[in-house]
Design an enzyme around this catalytic site. Structure first.
Site: not given
Ligand code: NDP
Length: 255
Positions: A22-23, A69, A162, A166, A255
Site C-alpha cells: 500500500g501507501i 509497532v 479511526y 488520525k 467542501w
Molecule cells: P494497508 O492495509 O494496505 O497497509 C497497512 C500496513 O500497515 C501493512 O503494511 C501492515 O503490515 C502494516 N501494519 C498494520 N498493523 C501493524 C502493526 N501492528 N505493526 C506493524 N505494521 C502494521 O493500508 P494503507 O496502505 O491503505 O494505509 C497506510 C496508512 O495510510 C495507514 O496509516 C492508513 O490509515 C493511512 N491512510 C490510508 C488511506 C486510504 O484510503 N488507503 C487514506 C488515508 C490514510 P503487516 O500486516 O505485515 O504488519
C-alpha cells in the site's frame, strides 16, 4: 546545486513502518529511488521480504526488520538492529495503520483499543524510541501518515475510532514538532484522502457517490501519488517545514 538535489536522500537510513504494501510500500520505494537505504518494519515477515526485493530495484539494497509497532520492545529492537547494521536512523515514516468501520454503538472496547494501539499509540512509541536517537544526534525527520479522516467526518460509513486516532496523529505531529524543533528534528504529517489499497474497499459501487463523485477531482488516488509528498517532508527540500499536515485528497476537504 540543483533544486532537485534537495530531494535526494543518498547515504540516509529511512525506516518505514507498514512498508510492505500500500501507501507504505510506495513511500519506501520513493525514498529508495531518492537514494535512501530503506528498512521495512511490519509484522508479516514473508511479505516484508517480497517488498524488500521490489524496493531494492529502485535504489540501494533495502532491509526488513519484523516489527509489531504496538510493541515498545519490538520498536527498541528495530532501532537497535538498524543502528547496528546500517547506522543511526535519519528518517522515520510512521505509516502502519488499521481501520474499522461501524456505527459507534456497535464497536466494542477491543475494536477501539486495537485502532488506537496501532494508529496513535504506536506513533507515539516509535517517535519516542527513534526520536530519542534523533534528538541525541540533533538531526532527523519524522513523517507521520495521518488522514483527511482526522480533519472531517467521512460518510456514509462511520469510523469514529479511526477518525479520532488520525486527529490524534495530527496533533501529536504538531506537539512533537514544536518540542523538537530546537533539537534539530522535524516532525510533519501527510493526510491522504481516498487511496486505492487493501485497507479501502474503494471500488465498491455502493460508495461511488461518496468516495468518487464527491471528490472535486472525481477520482481516488493511487499510492504512488501520495509518496512524493512524504519524500518532500523527509528530505532537505523541506528544511524550514515542521508541524505541517500536508493534505493530499484531490480537493475533498475543500467542501
Ligand atoms: P494497508 O492495509 O494496505 O497497509 C497497512 C500496513 O500497515 C501493512 O503494511 C501492515 O503490515 C502494516 N501494519 C498494520 N498493523 C501493524 C502493526 N501492528 N505493526 C506493524 N505494521 C502494521 O493500508 P494503507 O496502505 O491503505 O494505509 C497506510 C496508512 O495510510 C495507514 O496509516 C492508513 O490509515 C493511512 N491512510 C490510508 C488511506 C486510504 O484510503 N488507503 C487514506 C488515508 C490514510 P503487516 O500486516 O505485515 O504488519
Amino acid at each position: 546545486m540543483s533544486v532537485l538535489d534537495l530531494f535526494r536522500l543518498d547515504g540516509k537510513v529511512a525506516v518505514v513502518t507498514g512498508g510492505n504494501r500500500g501507501i507504505g510500500k510506495a513511500i519506501a520505494t520513493a525514498l529508495a529511488e531518492a537514494g535512501a537505504t530503506v528498512v521495512v518494519a511490519a509484522r508479516d515477515a514473508e511479505r516484508n521480504e517480497q517488498a524488500v526485493a521490489e524496493i531494492s530495484k529502485a535504489g540501494p539494497a533495502a532491509h526488513a526488520v519484523t516489527t509489531d509497532v504496538t510493541s515498545r520492545s519490538d520498536l527498541v529492537n528495530l532501532r537497535d538492529t538498524v543502528t547496528e547494521r546500517l547506522g543511526p536512523i535519519d528518517v522515520l515514516i510512521n505509516n502502519a495503520g488499521v481501520g474499522i468501520h461501524g456505527e459507534s454503538l456497535t464497536i466494542d472496547d477491543e475494536g477501539w483499543d486495537r485502532v488506537m494501539a496501532t494508529n496513535l499509540d504506536a506513533v507515539w512509541k516509535a517517535s519516542q524510541v527513534i526520536g530519542e536517537q534523533m534528538v541525541g544526534r540533533r538531526s532527523g525527520a519524522i513523517v507521520n501518515v495521518g488522514s483527511m479522516s482526522g480533519m472531517i467526518i467521512n460518510r456514509p460509513q462511520w469510523h469514529a475510532p479511526y477518525a479520532v486516532s488520525k486527529a490524534g496523529v495530527h496533533h501529536l505531529t504538531r506537539s512533537l514538532a514544536a518540542e523538537w524543533a530546537p533539537h534539530g528534528v522535524r516532525v510533519n504529517a501527510i493526510a491522504p484522502g481516498y487511496t486505492k489499497t487493501e485497507i479501502s474497499d474503494i471500488d465498491d459501487p455502493r460508495w461511488k457517490h461518496y468516495w468518487i463523485d464527491e471528490v472535486p477531482m472525481q477520482r481516488y488516488a493511487q499510492s504512488a501519488e501520495i509518496a512524493p509528498s512524504a519524500l518532500y517532508l523527509a528530505s532537505a527540500a523541506s528544511t524550514f517545514v515542521t508541524g505541517e499536515i500536508l493534505v493530499i485528497d484531490g480537493g475533498y476537504t475543500l467542501w
